[in-house]
Each structure stands twice: as C-alpha cells, then as structure tokens.
Scaffold this motif. Structure first.
Motif, PDB file in Angstrom:
ATOM      1  N   PHE A  32       2.553   2.754  13.291  1.00 32.52           N
ATOM      2  CA  PHE A  32       2.028   3.342  12.180  1.00 32.52           C
ATOM      3  C   PHE A  32       0.524   2.642  12.111  1.00 32.52           C
ATOM      4  CE2 PHE A  32       2.592   2.714   7.450  1.00 32.52           C
ATOM      5  CZ  PHE A  32       2.406   4.351   7.059  1.00 32.52           C
ATOM      6  N   ASP A  33       0.102   4.285  12.330  1.00 36.10           N
ATOM      7  CA  ASP A  33      -1.285   4.891  12.507  1.00 36.10           C
ATOM      8  C   ASP A  33      -1.726   5.733  10.803  1.00 36.10           C
ATOM      9  OD1 ASP A  33      -3.461   6.212  11.990  1.00 36.10           O
ATOM     10  OD2 ASP A  33      -3.622   6.340  14.556  1.00 36.10           O
ATOM     11  N   THR A  34      -1.986   4.270   9.963  1.00 35.90           N
ATOM     12  CA  THR A  34      -1.966   4.958   8.224  1.00 35.90           C
ATOM     13  C   THR A  34      -3.386   5.495   8.270  1.00 35.90           C
ATOM     14  OG1 THR A  34      -3.765   2.798   8.297  1.00 35.90           O
ATOM     15  CG2 THR A  34      -1.828   2.415   7.636  1.00 35.90           C
ATOM     16  N   GLU A  35      -4.464   5.912   8.929  1.00 35.75           N
ATOM     17  CA  GLU A  35      -5.103   6.850   8.688  1.00 35.75           C
ATOM     18  C   GLU A  35      -4.680   8.432   9.316  1.00 35.75           C
ATOM     19  OE1 GLU A  35      -8.749   6.494  10.553  1.00 35.75           O
ATOM     20  OE2 GLU A  35      -9.183   4.270   9.693  1.00 35.75           O
ATOM     21  N   ASP A  78       0.710  -1.306   0.149  1.00 33.14           N
ATOM     22  CA  ASP A  78       0.110   0.222   0.355  1.00 33.14           C
ATOM     23  C   ASP A  78       0.796   1.357  -0.218  1.00 33.14           C
ATOM     24  OD1 ASP A  78      -2.499  -2.016  -0.271  1.00 33.14           O
ATOM     25  OD2 ASP A  78      -2.586  -1.462   2.393  1.00 33.14           O
ATOM     26  N   ARG A  99      -1.459   8.259   9.664  1.00 38.44           N
ATOM     27  CA  ARG A  99      -0.118   8.620   9.151  1.00 38.44           C
ATOM     28  C   ARG A  99       0.889   8.881   9.885  1.00 38.44           C
ATOM     29  NH1 ARG A  99       1.130   5.812   4.444  1.00 38.44           N
ATOM     30  NH2 ARG A  99       2.410   7.205   3.706  1.00 38.44           N
ATOM     31  N   THR A 156       4.176   1.870   0.828  1.00 35.50           N
ATOM     32  CA  THR A 156       5.392   1.646   1.395  1.00 35.50           C
ATOM     33  C   THR A 156       6.003   0.485   2.018  1.00 35.50           C
ATOM     34  OG1 THR A 156       4.385   2.714   3.624  1.00 35.50           O
ATOM     35  CG2 THR A 156       5.871   1.443   4.483  1.00 35.50           C
TER      36      THR A 156
END
Length: 241
Positions: A201-204, A109, A206, A111
């Motif tokens: 890592f909080d993907t929402e 995704d 970032r 990364t």
C-alpha cells in the motif's frame, strides 16, 4: 510511505520470511497484519515472534482466537480443528496471551483493518459476493477497508450504489469511492496460485498492489508432516487451493 499488509500467515514460517524479505526489498516502511497468524502450519511460535517484532497494527483472526480458546472449533473442518488444538498445546503462554490481547479491528489514518468482515468482525463471515460487499460497505465510513479470511486476493469498489469486483494486480484508491480489499494469504493461498500473497500500500500514491512471492513450500510441507498434523494441510500448499 509503503506499507506491507499481510494476512493469514497460518504458522507458515517459510512463506512469511519470503514475504518479509520481498517487502523490505520493495521499500516497505511499516507492516500491518490482518490476523490468522497461527493455525494449520507447524511454526506458530516462530511466526508469532516474527509478527510481534514487526510492531505494526495487528488484528485477531478466528484461528488466533481458536488457539486461545476464545472461539469454539465446532465450525472448523476436522483438519482445521485438529490443527487449532495442536497449536494451543504447542505455543508458549506469552504468545497465546499476546494473541488473546489483539483487537478485532483497527482504524489507522482513515483505513479500517479487520480479519473477516467489518460489520460483524467476531462472526467470521466471508465476503465473496458483490451483494455482500455492498452491505459491508454500509457498516464503515472509511473509504478503504482491508480484510483477509477467504485467502483470495481481490477488491470491491463502490461508486454511488454500484459495486464492482476486480482481481487486478493494481488498484488506485480514488476520491469519492469506497473500497473493500482482500489482501490474500501469506501462508495458505486458495486462489490456484501457490505463491505467498500480500499487499503493498503506497500511501502517497494511494495505490494498492497485490504481490506474489515464491517460497520453500517443500520445507513447510515437511514440517507439517513431522509435527503430526493432517497430511492434507501439507499437500494443499502445493496446490494453492
């Protein structure tokens, strides 16, 4: 979604269990592993079993390859080479085959994850300087690359042709910038802090956050000594270097 990113577990079951418990308590829904699952420590099979069960994206490190005979230990120091050969003899064949099957890099995704450096993953170079980071960032198009290998958590941030290094606890991935982030070591930290290290890592949002977790170092040390591994591999866990 929160992702727990781990690296350099190095057969340290006590550190891994502490990290996974902390990550679960913080709401991690997925786990990524950046390699060096084995080497140095006394619980290679138990650690590999635990990482396999996480069923997340996982890449190989040089100590994983050494255990499988895919890379020579001639570049290792004496203690590391001893541990690599001990690990190869101690592990179950199915776990060695699994380590052998791991890729050197994965793209998830947007990364990139790799153990050492993105430009030459199989060369096992270290990226510790701003000049090196700038060269590495030229080798991948993604805005974010996560690495391990040095056992020192920190981040390089590139804006245009300027790169800065930070060891701040938190970092937000900003638009128009590129990042090369070391997530630290679960099983053998080398930054003067003996606590296990991993990254959330909080993907929402970032948002990247370095996390430290205390664990039962004494038991990990006792296991290393009982296995007949070099005593220095036990003592350095208490020093965090």
């Amino acid at each position: 979604m929160k992702i727990a990113v781990i690296s350099d577990v190095h057969s340290n079951l006590e550190a891994l269990e502490a990290v996974l418990a902390d990550a679960q308590a913080q709401g991690a829904a997925q786990y990524w592993c950046l390699g060096d699952i084995v080497g140095y420590g006394a619980d290679p099979d138990a650690v590999v079993d635990r990482v396999r069960a996480l069923a997340g994206p996982t890449v190989a490190g040089n100590h994983d390859w050494a255990a499988c005979g895919l890379v020579s230990t001639r570049q290792f120091n004496r203690q590391a080479a001893f541990a690599a050969h001990w690990t190869a003899k101690a592990m179950r064949p199915d776990n060695l085959e699994w380590l052998k099957s791991l890729p050197l890099a994965e793209r998830i995704d947007g990364t990139l994850i790799v153990h050492a450096t993105p430009s030459e993953p199989a060369a096992w170079h270290y990226c510790m300087q701003v000049e090196d980071a700038l060269d590495e960032m030229e080798s991948y198009p993604e805005s974010l690359c996560l690495i391990g290998h040095s056992h020192v958590p920190g981040a390089f941030e590139r804006h245009d042709d300027e790169v800065r290094y930070t060891r701040a606890e938190e970092l937000v991935v900003r638009e128009g910038r590129q990042y090369l982030v070391n997530v630290g070591s679960v099983g053998q930290p080398r930054d003067g802090d003996k606590r296990a290290a991993y990254m959330l890592f909080d993907t929402e949002e970032r948002r990247l956050r370095h996390v430290r977790v205390a664990y039962d170092i004494a038991t990990a040390q006792q296991k290393i000594l009982a296995a007949g591994l070099p005593p220095w591999l036990a003592s350095r866990l208490g020093d965090g270097d």
